[in-house]
Design an enzyme around this catalytic site. Structure first.
Site, PDB file in Angstrom:
ATOM      1  N   GLU B  92      -1.885   7.733   6.921  1.00  0.00           N
ATOM      2  CA  GLU B  92      -2.323   6.391   6.550  1.00  0.00           C
ATOM      3  C   GLU B  92      -2.918   5.677   7.734  1.00  0.00           C
ATOM      4  OE1 GLU B  92       2.149   5.550   6.012  1.00  0.00           O
ATOM      5  OE2 GLU B  92       1.054   3.682   5.714  1.00  0.00           O
ATOM      6  N   GLY B  94      -5.671   1.942   8.714  1.00  0.00           N
ATOM      7  CA  GLY B  94      -6.213   0.649   8.293  1.00  0.00           C
ATOM      8  C   GLY B  94      -7.000   0.736   7.004  1.00  0.00           C
ATOM      9  N   GLY B  96      -6.414   2.788   4.382  1.00  0.00           N
ATOM     10  CA  GLY B  96      -5.675   3.147   3.163  1.00  0.00           C
ATOM     11  C   GLY B  96      -4.774   4.330   3.448  1.00  0.00           C
ATOM     12  N   VAL B  98      -3.952   8.811   2.861  1.00  0.00           N
ATOM     13  CA  VAL B  98      -4.462  10.128   2.502  1.00  0.00           C
ATOM     14  C   VAL B  98      -3.337  10.915   1.844  1.00  0.00           C
ATOM     15  CG1 VAL B  98      -5.578  12.210   3.331  1.00  0.00           C
ATOM     16  CG2 VAL B  98      -5.936  10.067   4.536  1.00  0.00           C
ATOM     17  N   ASP B 207     -17.867   8.109  12.778  1.00  0.00           N
ATOM     18  CA  ASP B 207     -16.483   7.784  13.113  1.00  0.00           C
ATOM     19  C   ASP B 207     -15.784   9.028  13.657  1.00  0.00           C
ATOM     20  OD1 ASP B 207     -13.547   6.510  11.350  1.00  0.00           O
ATOM     21  OD2 ASP B 207     -14.250   6.231  13.404  1.00  0.00           O
TER      22      ASP B 207
END
Lengths: 193, 970
Positions: B92, B94, B96, B98, B207
């Site tokens: 998890e 910022g 959400g 997984v 990212d």
């Protein structure tokens, strides 16, 4: 079929090396297995959480334990049971699919999805019926291959288990399964000639 | 059963067994002219991977699933997604959470479901994802995790379904497996490949960070998978694009890997943004730190972050290590299986430049693509010049000159040609044997080729050539497969030392064949044969294969002696060659005689002031030095040095060799500081002139390490040894005598430092290597066994230590003889190992002592040692009279040889005192103690022995306490 007394499943399964199963005993066995599996499956329908992955083998195993005294049954007996159970499962599911098909289209909800094959989303019940057809056609060409499919798809068995039940090598089962998938898929998607 | 069906089944089974590329051809072949059969087979095969879903799931799933009422909210608040069965939350952040999930339709497989948190504009997110979908769908690379799908959960949150990767972030994996720098570089190369592939499909990741670059094992092979492609862009909204924060005030994204242009949030991103992030990860893999520190970044707020990324330069990786607090950086180095100094050293240079170029603030100065970054890393791994480095003449010269030092670069092609040449020669035997001129050419050719052989270059060339061939063979395959094949090649060859491989190849294919050619073809011309044999012999010597070389050199010498005047320079050269090889093989008598005769001859023929005469002085010095005559050695070295400095210059390799050798002798004669001075000079000159990897430089490094070790500066010694060992393994191979010696030395260094666990592998390497190269009956091998025994004893493995030492003893007996000092010392050592069994120990000490008395006499320290130890053991056995006699003997001998004041003389006095006490002779015991004290020996510990209890209370005895620094406390 009228049954004056419950059949001795264990007896039938243990008596296998005395020769092929007599017709009545075979029928009785099938009926018993069918009933048991249907009972179990219905139980699942009512309380099942969608999170859990369903294992047909669990059902079959449960039915086996219920119906036969496993301590007394030799391995040939168990293998026979599995073959019967797979056939029974298939029957249950096909019957169920037929019922659902007949009832189709009413109250089905739509799921919004960006899945690219929205249009082609398979109707599961229809597929099942198509499979049954194709499987029958396969059985007339190669009985063992059809058996492999039945055990794998309807009883959920692994290759090794299937090999054990059928008395062949896992390699043989693996090859049969791979080819069967190609053949059946093609037959099903073509609509069958 | 249907015949036609049987045939079809057979064809399909066979086709499935074959690799994809071969299938069509195979099917066509099997079907012959039967077009219908072929059409059917092809139709079936076309369904591969497209299984009707019911086949895979069975009917039961759907059976139950269709019965479940829609929109059901599960009781525990976990999200539910149609067609997926969520198993477990695996992460998890910022954004959400997984989950690991099983997809049920249309395909059954395991996926990772990234469920974004509520509050995001789901429709916008999904629409943006849709825009990328096309590009994502065509991405196909083993290092990229596929994104399969996106949609809404039953609760309305957006989700992405991605290929499930069972692995850990690349940084964690590298640390956990303690991967060295080169292995880390290889992993980052994979990541670059994946990202490059995505760029070619116009997908920028945006990212990239370690948690998005996973390393997982499938089938036991670890490979990199980059995840989350396309997700970051989809998640960004016009709103958040203007700020780095959410309403809550948390920083979105991972500023540590964010490029300056990303931080500006202008939306102007390109492929070089990903390059920056790869650079940041590279930095972290190499140094254990991120380029910018997490805390210091985040606490600055958004503007602060922008400023830092725009203006501040992170320290270079090597600087980061070398200036860090040692406590902090030692574990980092340990995670790379090295020490802080070695780590900083290995980062300095190429890796510094590559990393900093990837982290350039100005995009124009960065690598233009991950492929460029990868290419430079690969160049570094192959020891080629990297682009990142500012081109300066010494750097380029060093790299290129080294690689092209051979007049004509020996490539694999040339090697093959040479072999073929030799083979062809065999066939065309008659004509060649008769053609004198032609033989000359053969000889000249072979000499040229062989004379310039550099095993390392050859090895690297072979490797590169082979790799190129593998690459070419991949043409026509899918890019993913080609890359995988090359990666497989790299993986397979990573463990092979190309220098070793080259040497084996050289020996077997080239030198052996050349030898046969010479024997069979050129017997008619002895001088040509002699020249070739000389070359062969010298080459073998260079490779460290002395056994192979000797017969050739002897033969060459014989041929020349038989066909030339005894004064002929070639004859002298052959003698010198043979001598040099024999010295290397430690057969000193023959070598010494040879060396003297060569020197005399040269003085006579060429004069005392000739370069070659000075070289002969060098050779002689070498030989007599080995024979144990350091004065004569030093004398000759100095003559050689003075002459060569004058005639050849300070930088001449030959001068430096003399400096090198002289240092050893000086060390032996305890003139350590002059030795150190000379060796530092030699190292500096060799580095400058020949480069870091030249064998002479490695020799200098090793020697300095040895000197530092010998003078007790162990910490300083280690980096020299490490650098030398690293170079030697690369350049000379694992089996070369130098490498073996260095393994030994380094092992001993660790042992001295008490790092026994680290020492053991080096000891073993040295031992195995010596066994392999020098054979069982070589005294160096046996010495290695001996050293091993001591290490084992130090580690407390007594039994193994004892049996190992016995092995060494047996070896020395065989090779050096019963009466050789080394053999006798080993007997004494064995006695030492067995001191828990005084009977056996005593017997062995006696054997050693008797031997020493016979060979080196009463005044030798070894004799004293054996004598004293024997006496102690006899004392323990209660044989007091014998012990007494022996102690008296050794005290007298030691006093005579080392002096009355010597520590050991007086220690023996105290021991004798104990014996006398046990014999009831208190008076003499006291006298002995007093004598020891008088001679400056600290008797404090000795007098605490219970055996002296009777003496307490006597003023003379008590006085001893005061002398020794205070009374004992009861």
């Amino acid at each position: 079929m009228p049954r004056p007394h419950p059949p001795d499943i264990t007896g039938i399964l243990t008596g296998l090396d005395d020769g092929p199963v007599p017709a009545e005993a075979g029928e009785a066995l099938f009926e018993a297995v069918y009933e048991e599996l249907r009972r179990i499956a219905r139980r699942l329908m009512n309380g099942q959480r969608p999170d859990h992955t369903l294992q047909p083998t669990a059902l079959v195993h449960e039915a086996y334990l219920k119906l036969a005294d496993s301590r007394r049954v030799p391995w040939q007996g168990r293998a026979h049971f599995m073959r019967v159970a797979a056939r029974a499962m298939r029957q249950i599911l096909i019957n169920h699919a037929r019922d659902r098909s007949a009832l189709k289209r009413g109250g089905a909800w739509q799921r919004v999805t960006l899945d690219e094959d929205v249009a082609g989303r398979p109707d599961r019940n229809l597929e099942l019926l198509e499979l049954d057809d194709a499987l029958q056609r396969l059985a007339s060409r190669d009985a063992r291959m059809a058996q492999v499919v039945e055990l794998k798809v309807f009883a959920g068995m692994k290759v090794r288990e299937v090999a054990h039940v059928l008395g062949v090598s896992p390699r043989t089962v693996d090859n049969d399964w791979k080819v069967a998938r190609l053949w059946l898929t093609d037959e099903m998607k073509r609509g069958g000639d | 059963m249907d015949d036609r069906f049987t045939a079809l089944k057979r064809i399909l089974t066979g086709a499935l067994d074959r690799p994809a590329a071969e299938r069509d051809a195979w099917v066509r072949a099997q079907c012959g002219g039967d077009d219908d059969l072929r059409a059917e087979a092809e139709a079936k095969l076309a369904r591969l991977g497209e299984d009707a879903s019911v086949l895979l799931t069975g009917g039961l799933e759907a059976f139950v699933h269709t019965e479940t009422p829609p929109g059901a909210l599960p009781s525990d608040g976990a999200p539910t997604v149609a067609r997926y069965s969520l198993q477990e939350r695996i992460g998890e952040g910022g954004f959400g959470e997984v989950y690991r999930a099983e997809q049920i339709e249309p395909v059954q497989r395991r996926v990772a479901l990234k469920v974004l948190k509520a509050g995001l504009d789901t429709r916008a997110v999904l629409a943006r994802f849709e825009a990328e979908r096309q590009a994502l769908a065509v991405m196909d690379h083993p290092c990229i995790a596929k994104v399969f799908d996106a949609g809404r959960t039953d609760q309305g949150r957006p989700y992405f379904a991605m290929e499930y990767v069972d692995g850990s972030p690349i940084t964690d994996h590298c640390d956990r497996e303690r991967l060295g720098t080169r292995d880390r570089l290889r992993l980052i190369l994979r990541a670059c490949e994946g990202v490059q592939h995505a760029h070619q499909k116009a997908v920028i990741h945006r990212d990239l960070k370690p948690s998005n670059v996973l390393v997982g094992g499938a089938d036991g092979v670890a490979d990199v998978k980059v995840i989350d492609f396309g997700v970051a862009k989809a998640m960004e909204s016009p709103l958040t694009e203007r700020t780095l924060q959410t309403e809550v005030g948390q920083i979105i994204g991972t500023p540590e890997y964010m490029s300056p242009e990303q931080a500006e949030m202008s939306g102007d991103i390109d492929t070089r943004t990903d390059v920056y992030a790869l650079g940041a990860m590279l930095y972290e893999l190499l140094t254990g730190h991120r380029p910018f520190d997490t805390e210091s970044l985040r606490e600055r707020g958004v503007e602060g972050i922008r400023k830092v990324l725009r203006e501040t330069d992170p320290p270079r990786p090597s600087t980061r290590i070398s200036t860090a607090d040692r406590q902090a950086v030692t574990p980092i180095a340990a995670n790379r299986r090295t020490t802080p100094n070695a780590l900083a050293g290995s980062l300095r240079g190429d890796l510094d430049w590559i990393t900093m170029k990837a982290l350039e603030k100005d995009r124009a100065r960065r690598y233009g693509s991950p492929a460029e970054l990868a290419a430079d890393i690969e160049r570094h791994l192959r020891h080629e010049p990297v682009i990142a480095r500012p081109p300066s003449v010494p750097y380029l010269a060093a790299r290129f000159v080294r690689r092209h030092r051979i007049g004509t670069a020996v490539t694999a092609a040339a090697v093959v040609a040479l072999v073929a040449f030799a083979a062809r020669e065999k066939i065309q035997s008659e004509r060649i044997a008769r053609e004198q001129a032609r033989s000359e050419r053969v000889a000249a050719f072979l000499t040229d080729m062989l004379g310039e052989i550099e095993p390392q270059v050859l090895g690297e060339a072979l490797w590169s050539d082979l790799r190129r061939r593998v690459e070419t063979a991949q043409e026509g395959r899918a890019p993913g497969e080609a890359a995988a094949a090359l990666a497989e090649f790299d993986r397979l060859t990573a463990g092979v030392n190309p220098t070793d491989a080259a040497m084996e190849l050289l020996d077997r294919e080239i030198l052996e064949r050349a030898a046969h050619t010479v024997e069979e073809r050129l017997g008619d011309d002895p001088l040509v044969a002699a020249r070739l044999r000389s070359t062969l012999g010298r080459t073998y010597r260079k490779l460290g294969l002395y056994e192979r070389g000797e017969p050739h050199l002897r033969e060459a010498l014989a041929l020349r002696e038989g066909n030339l005047a005894p004064d002929h320079p070639d004859v002298l050269t052959s003698r010198s060659d043979l001598g040099a090889l024999l010295v290397d093989r430690v057969e000193l008598e023959t070598a010494e005689a040879l060396a003297r005769s060569v020197l005399e001859d040269r003085k006579r023929v060429l004069g005392p002031g000739h370069v070659d005469t000075y070289l002969a002085h060098h050779e002689l010095a070498h030989v007599v030095g080995e024979a144990g005559n350091p004065e004569e050695a030093e004398e000759n070295y100095r003559i050689a040095l003075e002459g060569l400095r004058r005639l050849a210059g300070d930088d001449d390799p030959r001068t430096l060799e003399v400096i090198n050798a002289l240092g050893f002798v000086l060390l032996e004669r305890r003139k350590e500081s002059e030795a150190e001075e000379l060796w530092r000079e030699s190292l500096e000159r060799r580095r400058r002139v020949l480069g870091d990897d030249a064998p002479p430089t490695l020799e200098s490094l090793s020697n300095l390490g040895f000197l530092l070790q010998a003078t007790g500066r162990l910490d300083e010694a280690e980096p020299y040894y490490r650098e030398a060992l690293d170079g030697m393994r690369r350049v000379l191979g694992d089996g070369h005598p130098w490498t073996l010696t260095l393994n030994s030395n380094l092992g001993y260094l660790f042992r001295q430092q008490g790092r026994l666990d680290e020492a053991e592998p080096y000891y073993r390497l040295a031992l195995e290597g010596r066994r392999r190269v020098l054979g069982e009956d070589n005294d160096e091998t046996i010495m290695a066994i001996n050293n091993m025994a001591f290490l084992l004893k130090a580690r407390g493995e007594i039994e193994e230590a004892e049996s190992t030492l016995r092995e060494a003893l047996a070896g020395f007996r065989r090779v050096l003889g019963e009466e050789h000092p080394t053999t006798l010392s080993t007997v004494a050592n064995l006695a030492f190992f067995l001191e828990h069994d005084p009977e056996r120990s005593a017997r062995l000490y006696r054997e050693a002592m008797d031997g020493f008395l016979r060979t080196v006499g009463e005044d030798d320290p070894e004799t004293h040692r054996a004598m004293g130890n024997l006496a102690s053991q006899l004392g323990r056995l209660g044989r007091l009279d014998e012990a007494e006699e022996l102690f008296r003997q050794v005290i007298a001998a030691r006093a005579r040889a080392r002096g009355d004041d010597h520590r050991l003389t007086n220690a023996n006095r105290c021991s004798l005192a104990q014996i006398r006490m046990r014999q009831g002779a208190d008076e003499e015991a006291l006298e002995l103690l007093q004598a020891a004290a008088r001679h400056g020996y600290d008797v404090g510990e000795a007098i605490e022995e219970p055996v002296f209890a009777r003496l307490r209370g006597r003023p003379e005895f008590d006085a001893l306490f005061e002398e020794s620094g205070g009374p004992i406390t009861e």
